[in-house]
Structures are given as structure tokens and as C-alpha cells.
Design a protein around this motif. Structure first.
Motif, PDB file in Angstrom:
ATOM      1  N   PRO A  47       0.947  -1.201  -0.002  1.00  0.00           N
ATOM      2  CA  PRO A  47       0.071  -0.082   0.092  1.00  0.00           C
ATOM      3  C   PRO A  47       0.939   1.141   0.075  1.00  0.00           C
ATOM      4  CG  PRO A  47      -0.174  -1.122   2.219  1.00  0.00           C
ATOM      5  CD  PRO A  47       0.497  -1.992   1.359  1.00  0.00           C
ATOM      6  N   THR A  48       2.103   1.394   0.292  1.00  0.00           N
ATOM      7  CA  THR A  48       2.856   2.381   0.230  1.00  0.00           C
ATOM      8  C   THR A  48       3.147   2.694  -1.266  1.00  0.00           C
ATOM      9  OG1 THR A  48       3.984   2.132   2.412  1.00  0.00           O
ATOM     10  CG2 THR A  48       5.285   3.498   0.921  1.00  0.00           C
ATOM     11  N   VAL A  49       3.186   4.163  -1.389  1.00  0.00           N
ATOM     12  CA  VAL A  49       3.553   4.603  -2.890  1.00  0.00           C
ATOM     13  C   VAL A  49       4.751   5.348  -2.814  1.00  0.00           C
ATOM     14  CG1 VAL A  49       2.707   5.953  -4.723  1.00  0.00           C
ATOM     15  CG2 VAL A  49       1.061   4.421  -3.520  1.00  0.00           C
ATOM     16  N   ALA A  50       5.695   5.310  -3.511  1.00  0.00           N
ATOM     17  CA  ALA A  50       6.835   5.778  -3.334  1.00  0.00           C
ATOM     18  C   ALA A  50       7.479   6.341  -4.876  1.00  0.00           C
ATOM     19  CB  ALA A  50       8.292   4.998  -2.674  1.00  0.00           C
ATOM     20  N   LEU A  51       7.427   7.779  -5.133  1.00  0.00           N
ATOM     21  CA  LEU A  51       7.667   8.359  -6.223  1.00  0.00           C
ATOM     22  C   LEU A  51       9.192   9.000  -6.282  1.00  0.00           C
ATOM     23  CD1 LEU A  51       4.112   9.653  -7.422  1.00  0.00           C
ATOM     24  CD2 LEU A  51       5.448   7.573  -8.220  1.00  0.00           C
ATOM     25  N   HIS A  52       9.813   9.016  -7.318  1.00  0.00           N
ATOM     26  CA  HIS A  52      11.235   9.934  -7.460  1.00  0.00           C
ATOM     27  C   HIS A  52      10.928  11.006  -8.575  1.00  0.00           C
ATOM     28  CE1 HIS A  52      13.441   7.924  -4.605  1.00  0.00           C
ATOM     29  NE2 HIS A  52      12.949   6.582  -4.929  1.00  0.00           N
ATOM     30  N   ASP A  55      15.079  13.826 -11.982  1.00  0.00           N
ATOM     31  CA  ASP A  55      16.413  13.827 -11.558  1.00  0.00           C
ATOM     32  C   ASP A  55      16.771  13.238 -10.404  1.00  0.00           C
ATOM     33  OD1 ASP A  55      15.368  15.653 -10.002  1.00  0.00           O
ATOM     34  OD2 ASP A  55      16.257  17.516 -10.855  1.00  0.00           O
ATOM     35  N   TYR A  56      15.751  12.670  -9.670  1.00  0.00           N
ATOM     36  CA  TYR A  56      15.772  11.869  -8.218  1.00  0.00           C
ATOM     37  C   TYR A  56      16.274  13.040  -7.291  1.00  0.00           C
ATOM     38  CZ  TYR A  56      15.526   7.665 -10.582  1.00  0.00           C
ATOM     39  OH  TYR A  56      15.123   6.435 -11.313  1.00  0.00           O
ATOM     40  N   SER A  57      16.061  14.090  -7.435  1.00  0.00           N
ATOM     41  CA  SER A  57      16.211  15.287  -6.405  1.00  0.00           C
ATOM     42  C   SER A  57      14.974  15.430  -5.464  1.00  0.00           C
ATOM     43  CB  SER A  57      16.522  16.754  -7.096  1.00  0.00           C
ATOM     44  OG  SER A  57      15.371  17.083  -7.882  1.00  0.00           O
ATOM     45  N   HIS A  58      13.885  14.948  -5.540  1.00  0.00           N
ATOM     46  CA  HIS A  58      12.773  14.945  -4.827  1.00  0.00           C
ATOM     47  C   HIS A  58      12.022  13.778  -4.801  1.00  0.00           C
ATOM     48  CE1 HIS A  58      13.408  19.411  -5.163  1.00  0.00           C
ATOM     49  NE2 HIS A  58      12.877  19.226  -6.488  1.00  0.00           N
ATOM     50  N   GLN A  59      11.389  13.362  -3.523  1.00  0.00           N
ATOM     51  CA  GLN A  59      10.851  12.092  -3.355  1.00  0.00           C
ATOM     52  C   GLN A  59       9.604  12.277  -2.707  1.00  0.00           C
ATOM     53  OE1 GLN A  59      13.546   9.880  -0.686  1.00  0.00           O
ATOM     54  NE2 GLN A  59      15.140   9.979  -2.283  1.00  0.00           N
ATOM     55  N   LEU A  60       8.763  11.582  -2.958  1.00  0.00           N
ATOM     56  CA  LEU A  60       7.284  11.426  -2.297  1.00  0.00           C
ATOM     57  C   LEU A  60       6.807  10.292  -1.960  1.00  0.00           C
ATOM     58  CD1 LEU A  60       3.988  13.263  -3.152  1.00  0.00           C
ATOM     59  CD2 LEU A  60       3.954  10.663  -3.259  1.00  0.00           C
ATOM     60  N   THR A  61       6.428  10.137  -0.750  1.00  0.00           N
ATOM     61  CA  THR A  61       6.116   8.961   0.099  1.00  0.00           C
ATOM     62  C   THR A  61       4.766   8.978   0.418  1.00  0.00           C
ATOM     63  OG1 THR A  61       8.532   8.212   0.650  1.00  0.00           O
ATOM     64  CG2 THR A  61       6.723   7.121   1.541  1.00  0.00           C
ATOM     65  N   LEU A  62       3.707   8.075   0.212  1.00  0.00           N
ATOM     66  CA  LEU A  62       2.366   8.022   0.725  1.00  0.00           C
ATOM     67  C   LEU A  62       2.206   6.856   1.703  1.00  0.00           C
ATOM     68  CD1 LEU A  62      -0.468   8.771   1.197  1.00  0.00           C
ATOM     69  CD2 LEU A  62      -0.968   8.145  -1.165  1.00  0.00           C
TER      70      LEU A  62
END
Length: 268
Positions: A47-52, A55-62
């Protein structure tokens, strides 16, 4: 997109203010980032969502936490470099407000930037300066506040945002919380504040509309076509900010000359 449209094929209404509208559909945030070229970095069966970012400078995790919707579910950060920063949002934070910050991540910073307090007060929010340097703004309905926190002991703490239910004593005292640390870029803070104060109604299904809050609710109607059309337009806008593939700089190799077939020799 077909699944999104099917999930919203029910009755609902446009409601405002958005800071009281409930969380909404997380895909409002995650689909736009994917359309803008962000990479999925999570297990599709978890169920965890991880996005980069590209350029991999930012990350989002839900990371949903069962039974704890008021804890930070959303985490957005830039972990690299000296100016690393992070932001957190509870699971009950309206996605349209979170998208104010995430949409700004995929767009170039504006040339002319207003401060968040200036922007909020221009929308009728009350301003309060405190001793020690802290300052805050409060929405006209007194339900949500955005505070720049400075501690006399720990120094600058960053931004704390909290929406509180002042009308129903049967529910928890707060509706949602967010925090932006003191390194969060100014244009992202202002973009968040812009979404927070936006008077535009947001769409919610009949059973997604919080009960007992002072919401203005428009006439109920089928949401499927309207929600799908708005989401499609939103993703199209996000794709305009998708990084273009880098052009190859390797030297071109000349193609081999065409082979010529020798005439067959006559049999002897």
C-alpha cells in the motif's frame, strides 16, 4: 484512467472551503506526478506509494497507517545537498492543498514571488505577529492557521499548519495537520499557501463529505463525467512539464554502402 473514472461514478457535490472538504482521492497528487515523468519506486503489491522526480532530487512517499489518519501519511522531501528540506501532511489533508506544493515541484519557479503571509492576508486571512519573531495567519472562519514558528531555545522550526473543528465536539479537535521545515523553498511555501486559500470548490462524493462542518455544498449531481474530464485536463497539463529526452551526442556512424550483387557466372 478508466479505473479512476469508474471509482468516481457516483453522486456528489462541489464543496467549499477546501480546507474542510476532507482528504479526497490521493491520485489527484500521484497521477499528476507520474504524468510529469516521476518514477514509481515502490512495490505495486504494497500500500505504500513511493515516487522519485526524473532527476531523483525530490521524493514523495504516501504511507497509509490503518487507524491513524491524523498522523503524517504524506512525506515530500529533497534529501540531497546542503539545502535539503521536507514536508509532511496527515492522511486527512485535502489532496488539492497538498497538490499546491507538488504541482509547484514540476513547474519552474515564478519570476515574481509573493510571500505566503502577504498572499493569505490578501484573501482575508487575519495576521498575527508574536514576540520572538513567530507569525501566523488565520482563515476567516478561524478553522485553519498557518504559522511560521521560531523557538527561543531551538531557533527557527519552520511552518506549522493545522485545521481545527470548532463546531462538533464529538470528533477530534483537529481535522488535519501539515508541516514544512525551514529549508522548504519559498516558492513551494507560497504555492502551498495559494492552494490553501483558494476559494474554488472541490468535488467530493456523497459519502466523502464531512458531516457537521460549516461547508457550502452545491446541488448534488453525478460526478463521474465531470471528475474524469477535470482529471484528464490536469494530467495533460502535467505532461507539458515532463522533461524532454536528452539528445544523443554520440557521433553518427555512416551507413555501409549498399551491397551490389555480382551477376551469376554461366555454368560450364
Amino acid at each position: 484512467m478508466a479505473q479512476f473514472a469508474e471509482d468516481h461514478d457516483h453522486l456528489g457535490s462541489a464543496v467549499c472551503p477546501r480546507h474542510l472538504a476532507g482528504p479526497g482521492d490521493p491520485r489527484h497528487v500521484t497521477h499528476a506526478l507520474r504524468a510529469a515523468g516521476w518514477h514509481t519506486a515502490s512495490d505495486p503489491l504494497h500500500p505504500t506509494v513511493a515516487l522519485h522526480s526524473p532527476d531523483y532530487s525530490h521524493q514523495l512517499t504516501l504511507a497509509p497507517q490503518a487507524g491513524h489518519p491524523y498522523r503524517p501519511w504524506w512525506r515530500i522531501r529533497s534529501p540531497h545537498g546542503k539545502a535539503h528540506w521536507s514536508a509532511e501532511f496527515s492522511g486527512t489533508t485535502p489532496v488539492e492543498i497538498i497538490a499546491g506544493l507538488t504541482d509547484a515541484l514540476i513547474q519552474p519557479p515564478p519570476e515574481h514571488l509573493r510571500g505566503p503571509m502577504e498572499l493569505l492576508t490578501s484573501h482575508g486571512w487575519g495576521y498575527h505577529a508574536q514576540s520572538g519573531g513567530s507569525e501566523s495567519a488565520t482563515s476567516p472562519d478561524k478553522a485553519v492557521s498557518m504559522e511560521w514558528q521560531i523557538s527561543p531555545v531551538a531557533g527557527t522550526l519552520g511552518w506549522a499548519i493545522e485545521a481545527v473543528d470548532r463546531h462538533n465536539l464529538d470528533r477530534p479537535g483537529f481535522l488535519w495537520r501539515a508541516s514544512l521545515d525551514d529549508n522548504t523553498p519559498s516558492h513551494l511555501v507560497t504555492a502551498f499557501a495559494t492552494a490553501l486559500a483558494d476559494p474554488e470548490p472541490v468535488l467530493r462524493g456523497r459519502f466523502e463529505i464531512p458531516y457537521g462542518l460549516p461547508l457550502k455544498q452545491e446541488q448534488e449531481e453525478p460526478l463521474g463525467p465531470k471528475t474524469a474530464a477535470a482529471h484528464t485536463a490536469r494530467l495533460a497539463q502535467a505532461r507539458r512539464h515532463r522533461p524532454k529526452p536528452a539528445l544523443s551526442t554520440s557521433p553518427s556512424v555512416p551507413s555501409a554502402p549498399p551491397r551490389t550483387t555480382s551477376p551469376a557466372r554461366p555454368a560450364r
